[in-house]
Design a protein around this motif. Structure first.
Motif, PDB file in Angstrom:
ATOM      1  N   PHE A  68       0.821  -1.212   0.000  1.00  0.00           N
ATOM      2  CA  PHE A  68       0.000   0.000   0.000  1.00  0.00           C
ATOM      3  C   PHE A  68       0.856   1.264   0.000  1.00  0.00           C
ATOM      4  CE2 PHE A  68      -3.495  -2.821   0.522  1.00  0.00           C
ATOM      5  CZ  PHE A  68      -4.552  -2.140  -0.067  1.00  0.00           C
ATOM      6  N   PHE A  71       1.290   1.617  -3.611  1.00  0.00           N
ATOM      7  CA  PHE A  71       0.001   2.026  -4.164  1.00  0.00           C
ATOM      8  C   PHE A  71      -0.265   3.509  -3.897  1.00  0.00           C
ATOM      9  CE2 PHE A  71      -4.732   2.277  -3.781  1.00  0.00           C
ATOM     10  CZ  PHE A  71      -5.022   2.070  -5.124  1.00  0.00           C
ATOM     11  N   THR A  75      -0.529   6.267  -6.744  1.00  0.00           N
ATOM     12  CA  THR A  75      -1.827   6.920  -6.844  1.00  0.00           C
ATOM     13  C   THR A  75      -1.673   8.432  -6.811  1.00  0.00           C
ATOM     14  OG1 THR A  75      -2.902   5.020  -5.817  1.00  0.00           O
ATOM     15  CG2 THR A  75      -4.140   7.072  -5.829  1.00  0.00           C
ATOM     16  N   VAL A  97      -6.779   5.306  -1.707  1.00  0.00           N
ATOM     17  CA  VAL A  97      -6.106   4.303  -0.886  1.00  0.00           C
ATOM     18  C   VAL A  97      -7.073   3.726   0.150  1.00  0.00           C
ATOM     19  CG1 VAL A  97      -4.313   3.970   0.865  1.00  0.00           C
ATOM     20  CG2 VAL A  97      -3.777   5.195  -1.233  1.00  0.00           C
ATOM     21  N   TYR A 100      -9.710   1.533  -1.577  1.00  0.00           N
ATOM     22  CA  TYR A 100      -9.178   0.255  -2.050  1.00  0.00           C
ATOM     23  C   TYR A 100      -8.809  -0.653  -0.880  1.00  0.00           C
ATOM     24  CZ  TYR A 100      -7.425  -3.275  -5.072  1.00  0.00           C
ATOM     25  OH  TYR A 100      -7.267  -4.474  -5.716  1.00  0.00           O
ATOM     26  N   GLY A 128      -0.302   3.500   2.640  1.00  0.00           N
ATOM     27  CA  GLY A 128      -0.559   4.386   1.512  1.00  0.00           C
ATOM     28  C   GLY A 128      -0.218   5.825   1.834  1.00  0.00           C
TER      29      GLY A 128
END
Length: 146
Positions: A68, A71, A75, A97, A100, A128
């Motif tokens: 994450f 991610f 993102t 984040v 998800y 994240g």
């Protein structure tokens, strides 16, 4: 896709406890004996999970954080390329984040042998957020160099 793939696997398919069984020795039990905490309403310790289960817990949660983290970083990179307002890009990336991470836990609920936990949503979101902050810090550092 990586997150979805790993969430689709059962606990047994992901288990690395056979590899970690080599650490089930009195030496490691003595070293980890005093460490104990609650996670998801369950005590996590070498006493309750064995040394291999205790170590696997940290590897699994570290994987949550790392995946994450990446991610969140990616993102925010995507949001920054479409939204020039920094606060909106930050908020959009963080919401993505969080959503998800929540969807990932719902997906795990449908996967055999997996348990969805609110604590994992928090851990994933924190990972994240760390990725988002690293993206921002790297951009700040890069702008100062030029």
């Amino acid at each position: 896709m990586v997150i979805f793939f790993f969430s689709s696997q059962t606990y047994e398919e992901q288990s690395i406890t056979p590899f970690l069984a080599q650490f089930n020795t009195p030496y490691w039990y003595d070293r980890l004996e005093g460490l104990s905490f609650m996670y998801g309403g369950v005590e996590v310790s070498a006493h309750t999970a064995g040394v291999n289960g205790f170590l696997e817990f940290f590897i699994r949660k570290g994987a949550h954080l790392f995946i994450f983290f990446v991610f969140g970083l990616l993102t925010l990179g995507v949001w920054r390329s479409f939204v020039k307002h920094a606060v909106l890009a930050f908020a959009g990336a963080l919401v993505c984040v969080l959503l998800y991470a929540s969807a990932d836990e719902l997906h795990q609920m449908l996967t055999g042998g997996r348990t969805p936990l609110l604590q994992d949503v928090v851990l994933d979101t924190f990972g994240g957020l760390l990725g988002i902050f690293c993206f921002l810090m790297f951009n700040r550092w890069r702008r100062r160099r030029t």
